[in-house]
Design a protein around this motif. Structure first.
Motif, short mmCIF file in Angstrom:
data_model
loop_
_atom_site.label_atom_id
_atom_site.label_comp_id
_atom_site.label_asym_id
_atom_site.label_seq_id
_atom_site.Cartn_x
_atom_site.Cartn_y
_atom_site.Cartn_z
N GLU A 45 0.81 -1.22 0.00
CA GLU A 45 0.00 0.00 0.00
C GLU A 45 0.84 1.26 0.00
N ASP A 166 -4.68 8.89 0.99
CA ASP A 166 -5.10 7.88 0.01
C ASP A 166 -5.55 8.57 -1.27
N THR A 170 -4.42 4.20 -4.95
CA THR A 170 -3.85 3.52 -3.79
C THR A 170 -4.41 2.11 -3.69
N LEU A 172 -5.67 -0.99 -1.82
CA LEU A 172 -6.30 -1.15 -0.52
C LEU A 172 -6.61 -2.62 -0.27
N PHE A 317 -5.27 -7.17 -2.97
CA PHE A 317 -5.20 -5.71 -2.94
C PHE A 317 -5.63 -5.15 -4.29
#
Length: 440
Positions: A45, A166, A170, A172, A317
């Motif tokens: 991240e 963020d 990005t 997550l 992610f």
């Protein structure tokens, strides 16, 4: 009478010992969870792990009991995080390109970067068409624990917001939304003729099928308490081969009862690994070629265990917009830009209620269809009757409502152990959108 810290610790750890996770394993789970989570935060991240440790990890029931003895070190040069409880129970998670972070409990050598084949990512545009009437509803839904909120209606982003630090690109964390990614990969294998839903899984007892695993009715008893100390946590954070460990225990006859557990989805992840070619490189390339590329999910990444099985129960992610693109795949019956990725009927199969699941579960998705207690409650909050959703620990949600042509993505770090608060907030937002539509 005041209880001593030792008495509290014993009363907490005794059920863990009786439940199959001894004290030493419990403490090792705490350090491994910390190492893995903070490694992914730092190197997948790209965030500062310190506030995540204090604000998110420490309140975990399995971490807070030893929080004052839990220490971690981030090594940016080696791209790894180590953690200990006191001076023992050392755990190490290491980042490698293409595979994210892996907990290395058995091997001293770092994991090799994946060799990724070139993939053409489809251009799946999300045009901006903000609706100023949504401002108040977004204000209510974007609570302090949220990191990203994306609302897509009729293929357009009508509302979007991010927390400080963020951005739209990005990556997550999924937590259990990864199960819905696994659902898609299994669906693709079914479409390709490599799997059948009623096919008994080799090596599993009692004729357990792919359908039993997807619907969480296999009789696998690990559960998923998110305590950091249950058998599911032991599987994820202490076992080198998660799928092999998941296959060690079953109870009763398949189909008789519903039990939500990460272990079913690690078994499915093992099936994906074998069908894709057996190596992490092969799995990653299969996922990119067959799912992420055609769906336009450029940021998507799967993490793996030491044996090379994807952590398809909880470690994937993607950016909030790419999670929205994933939702659009299911909104559009498994078709992207005229190309069918999922078998015909797969979306309805995934959203179809599982009879024993009073919480309202389908196959890799939670569902608001049918008359389960959970579905009725969520519909009373405002979720559409035909909707279904991916759900992850700490309130990661992708809501899909075909009748409304609506996808809502809400990602964050809620500590509500039931996930009710973030789910209810999304339901209220869906209701607000419906109210605005009727006011036009």
């Amino acid at each position: 009478m005041k209880r001593t810290a030792t008495a509290i610790l014993i009363s907490f750890l005794l059920p863990l010992m009786l439940g199959g996770c001894g004290v030493d394993r419990a403490l090792h789970v705490a350090s491994s969870l910390t190492a893995h989570e903070l490694c992914s935060v730092a190197f997948v991240e790209g965030r500062d792990p310190e506030p995540v440790f204090h604000d998110y990890l420490q309140p975990f029931i399995g971490v807070r009991i030893v929080a004052d003895r839990l220490h971690y070190t981030v090594d940016h040069e080696r791209r790894q995080v180590t953690a200990t409880v006191g001076h023992a129970f050392a755990a190490r998670a290491v980042y490698a390109e293409g595979r994210g972070c892996t907990v290395m409990n058995r091997s001293a050598a770092p994991p090799a970067p994946l060799v990724l084949d070139p993939v053409a990512f489809a251009d799946v545009p999300l045009p901006q068409a903000p609706d100023p009437r949504l401002t108040a509803a977004i204000d209510r839904a974007f609570t302090p624990d949220r990191r990203a909120l994306v609302i897509v209606q009729d293929g357009n982003i009508v509302g979007e917001r991010y927390a400080a630090g963020d951005r739209a690109d990005t990556r997550l964390q999924s937590w259990s939304m990864a199960k819905s990614i696994t659902n898609a990969l299994i669906g693709i294998l079914v479409r390709n003729g490599k799997l059948a839903l009623d096919q008994p899984v080799p090596g599993l007892p009692n004729g357990i099928t792919v359908d039993h695993l997807l619907r969480q009715t296999s009789g696998q008893p690990f559960g998923s308490s998110n305590s950091g100390f249950d058998l599911s946590s032991r599987m994820q954070f202490l076992e080198a081969d998660t799928a092999a460990f998941a296959a060690t225990r079953f109870e009763g006859k398949p189909g008789e009862r519903w039990s939500y557990t990460d272990a079913n989805y690690q078994l499915l992840s093992g099936i994906v690994r074998r069908a894709a070619g057996g190596t992490p490189d092969a799995v990653a390339n299969f996922a990119r070629r067959e799912l992420f590329g055609p769906a336009g999910m450029k940021s998507a990444l799967l993490e793996f265990d030491e044996a090379g099985t994807p952590m398809g129960a909880s470690w994937a992610f993607a950016s909030a917009r790419d999670w929205a693109r994933f939702g659009l795949l299911y909104l559009n019956d498994g078709v992207v830009e005229g190309r069918r990725l999922l078998p015909e009927g797969w979306v309805d199969y995934s959203a179809r209620p599982t009879p024993p699941a009073e919480a309202g579960y389908g196959a890799g998705f939670w569902t608001n269809r049918g008359e389960s207690e959970g579905a009725r409650r969520r519909r009373s909050w405002g979720m559409p009757a035909d909707s279904f959703f991916a759900l992850g620990n700490s309130g990661q949600i992708v809501l899909i409502a075909p009748s409304r042509r609506l996808v809502i993505v809400s990602l964050g770090f809620s500590l509500d152990p039931t996930n009710h608060t973030p789910v209810e907030a999304v339901a209220r937002l869906a209701q607000a959108l419906a109210d605005l539509g009727s006011a036009r």
